[in-house]
Design a protein around this motif. Structure first.
Motif, mmCIF file in Angstrom:
data_model
loop_
_atom_site.group_PDB
_atom_site.id
_atom_site.type_symbol
_atom_site.label_atom_id
_atom_site.label_comp_id
_atom_site.label_asym_id
_atom_site.label_seq_id
_atom_site.Cartn_x
_atom_site.Cartn_y
_atom_site.Cartn_z
ATOM 1 N N VAL A 204 14.322 22.721 56.288
ATOM 2 C CA VAL A 204 12.883 22.480 56.363
ATOM 3 C C VAL A 204 12.294 23.090 57.627
ATOM 4 N N GLN A 205 13.052 23.055 58.712
ATOM 5 C CA GLN A 205 12.601 23.627 59.980
ATOM 6 C C GLN A 205 12.969 25.096 60.115
ATOM 7 N N VAL A 206 14.073 25.483 59.518
ATOM 8 C CA VAL A 206 14.604 26.831 59.724
ATOM 9 C C VAL A 206 13.989 27.864 58.783
ATOM 10 N N LEU A 207 13.739 27.485 57.545
ATOM 11 C CA LEU A 207 13.251 28.462 56.560
ATOM 12 C C LEU A 207 11.941 29.151 56.961
ATOM 13 N N PRO A 208 10.967 28.452 57.563
ATOM 14 C CA PRO A 208 9.764 29.174 57.998
ATOM 15 C C PRO A 208 10.078 30.296 58.982
ATOM 16 N N VAL A 209 11.083 30.095 59.833
ATOM 17 C CA VAL A 209 11.469 31.143 60.778
ATOM 18 C C VAL A 209 12.123 32.302 60.035
ATOM 19 N N VAL A 210 12.948 31.980 59.030
ATOM 20 C CA VAL A 210 13.549 33.032 58.209
ATOM 21 C C VAL A 210 12.467 33.901 57.581
ATOM 22 N N TYR A 211 11.473 33.255 56.987
ATOM 23 C CA TYR A 211 10.408 33.998 56.312
ATOM 24 C C TYR A 211 9.590 34.816 57.313
ATOM 25 N N HIS A 212 9.376 34.264 58.505
ATOM 26 C CA HIS A 212 8.648 35.016 59.524
ATOM 27 C C HIS A 212 9.432 36.262 59.946
ATOM 28 N N LEU A 213 10.732 36.124 60.126
ATOM 29 C CA LEU A 213 11.552 37.272 60.505
ATOM 30 C C LEU A 213 11.616 38.311 59.385
ATOM 31 N N LEU A 214 11.572 37.854 58.142
ATOM 32 C CA LEU A 214 11.507 38.789 57.018
ATOM 33 C C LEU A 214 10.170 39.525 57.026
ATOM 34 N N TRP A 215 9.098 38.801 57.325
ATOM 35 C CA TRP A 215 7.784 39.437 57.406
ATOM 36 C C TRP A 215 7.757 40.487 58.512
ATOM 37 N N CYS A 216 8.373 40.160 59.643
ATOM 38 C CA CYS A 216 8.369 41.073 60.788
ATOM 39 C C CYS A 216 9.401 42.187 60.672
ATOM 40 N N ARG A 217 10.159 42.205 59.593
ATOM 41 C CA ARG A 217 11.211 43.200 59.336
ATOM 42 C C ARG A 217 12.397 43.058 60.291
ATOM 43 N N GLN A 218 12.489 41.923 60.985
ATOM 44 C CA GLN A 218 13.665 41.698 61.817
ATOM 45 C C GLN A 218 14.844 41.257 60.965
ATOM 46 N N LEU A 219 14.548 40.749 59.777
ATOM 47 C CA LEU A 219 15.538 40.532 58.732
ATOM 48 C C LEU A 219 15.043 41.273 57.496
ATOM 49 N N ALA A 220 15.960 41.571 56.573
ATOM 50 C CA ALA A 220 15.591 42.347 55.392
ATOM 51 C C ALA A 220 16.125 41.685 54.130
ATOM 52 N N VAL A 221 15.363 41.849 53.042
ATOM 53 C CA VAL A 221 15.761 41.325 51.743
ATOM 54 C C VAL A 221 15.100 42.197 50.677
ATOM 55 N N ASP A 222 15.692 42.268 49.516
ATOM 56 C CA ASP A 222 15.120 43.032 48.410
ATOM 57 C C ASP A 222 13.902 42.289 47.864
ATOM 58 N N LEU A 223 12.725 42.871 48.027
ATOM 59 C CA LEU A 223 11.490 42.231 47.588
ATOM 60 C C LEU A 223 10.999 42.775 46.254
ATOM 61 N N GLU A 224 11.702 43.742 45.674
ATOM 62 C CA GLU A 224 11.191 44.427 44.497
ATOM 63 C C GLU A 224 11.934 44.088 43.207
ATOM 64 N N SER A 225 13.202 43.701 43.314
ATOM 65 C CA SER A 225 13.998 43.505 42.101
ATOM 66 C C SER A 225 13.805 42.137 41.464
ATOM 67 N N SER A 226 13.625 41.116 42.288
ATOM 68 C CA SER A 226 13.516 39.759 41.753
ATOM 69 C C SER A 226 12.779 38.873 42.754
ATOM 70 N N PRO A 227 12.224 37.749 42.281
ATOM 71 C CA PRO A 227 11.539 36.828 43.195
ATOM 72 C C PRO A 227 12.510 36.275 44.239
ATOM 73 N N LEU A 228 11.988 35.995 45.415
ATOM 74 C CA LEU A 228 12.803 35.394 46.467
ATOM 75 C C LEU A 228 13.399 34.078 45.976
ATOM 76 N N SER A 229 14.674 33.877 46.265
ATOM 77 C CA SER A 229 15.344 32.655 45.829
ATOM 78 C C SER A 229 16.340 32.232 46.892
ATOM 79 N N ALA A 230 16.941 31.078 46.679
ATOM 80 C CA ALA A 230 17.919 30.554 47.636
ATOM 81 C C ALA A 230 19.100 31.486 47.799
ATOM 82 N N SER A 231 19.441 32.245 46.759
ATOM 83 C CA SER A 231 20.612 33.110 46.807
ATOM 84 C C SER A 231 20.294 34.544 47.231
#
Length: 256
Positions: A204-231
């Protein structure tokens, strides 16, 4: 036609209206100005106008439709973009067949390498013959002064949905530096989104930071193939925004 054949009208950041030939006006910082025309609002209006807070510039940018808002988010998410202005200038010229034409592009974006991008947002099925001529003329004008031009329509629905979600965490108020350091270590070799968050504490506290780092491109994830999920598989990003996406560094760069 050359750049002197296109007439530009704009409103500077001081609210003062200026105009002149494109050959003279092209160096202006259009991303820092005010909209060149008003945004109408009336009873029964079918499009949705509003203001989007840009993490890149640290201020609000207006839009005239949800589709424009989506493309504003796309530009805001682009680590190469330093600033975006809406309805940045009015462009006038004479077409050989249609006579006098005027057009106001939707956005002007300045990139970190100094290049510029002019954007028109219009779905393919809503482009009439006169619109097509205006878009073509705007493209020609941009080419004359070295600007890139694009006419864009609907975003891919999966990418758009993922982008809207991440945009909800673009502000630095969700950023905890100690948590961010731990997350970068956890995802250094790649890990599932939720598993990595749990490794650093209460999701609950950590996930907002994960999403912020993904927004800032400090972390990366495939945003085009499928909706964001836990896996969703998260890996190290480009670390393109050292400032955490608060816009301070970008705003300083635009002001140079």
């Amino acid at each position: 036609m050359d750049a002197a054949d296109f007439w530009v009208r704009l409103v500077g950041p001081d609210g003062v209206r200026r105009e002149g030939p494109l050959s003279v006006m092209w160096p202006v910082r259009f991303e820092s100005g005010m909209p060149a025309r008003s945004f109408p609002s009336y009873r029964g209006q079918r499009n949705f106008t509003g203001w989007y807070w840009s993490a890149t510039g640290g201020g609000h940018v207006p839009y005239e439709s949800w589709l424009e808002r989506d493309h504003l988010m796309r530009l805001d998410f682009d680590p190469e973009v330093l600033g975006v202005g809406a309805q940045p200038f009015g462009l006038s010229w004479r077409d050989g067949e249609l006579g006098p034409l005027t057009h106001t592009p939707d956005f002007f974006a300045r990139r970190a390498d100094g290049t510029s991008l002019v954007v028109d947002v219009r779905p393919d099925d809503r482009i009439g013959e006169r619109d097509a001529v205006k878009f073509a003329g705007t493209r020609d004008a941009c080419a004359l002064v070295g600007w890139e031009y694009e006419r864009v329509g609907e975003l891919d629905p999966v990418f758009a949905a993922n982008l809207r979600w991440l945009a909800g965490f673009r502000h630095t108020r969700v950023m905890w530096k100690d948590t961010a350091v731990a997350l970068r270590k956890v995802f250094a070799g790649g890990a599932g989104l939720l598993a990595g968050a749990r490794a650093c504490g209460d999701p609950v506290q950590v996930l907002p930071v994960v999403y912020h780092l993904l927004w800032c491109r400090q972390l990366a994830v495939d945003l085009e193939s499928s909706p964001l999920s836990a896996s969703a598989w998260v890996t190290p990003g480009r670390v393109a925004r050292e400032g955490g996406g608060d816009g301070d560094a970008s705003a300083a760069a635009v002001g140079r």
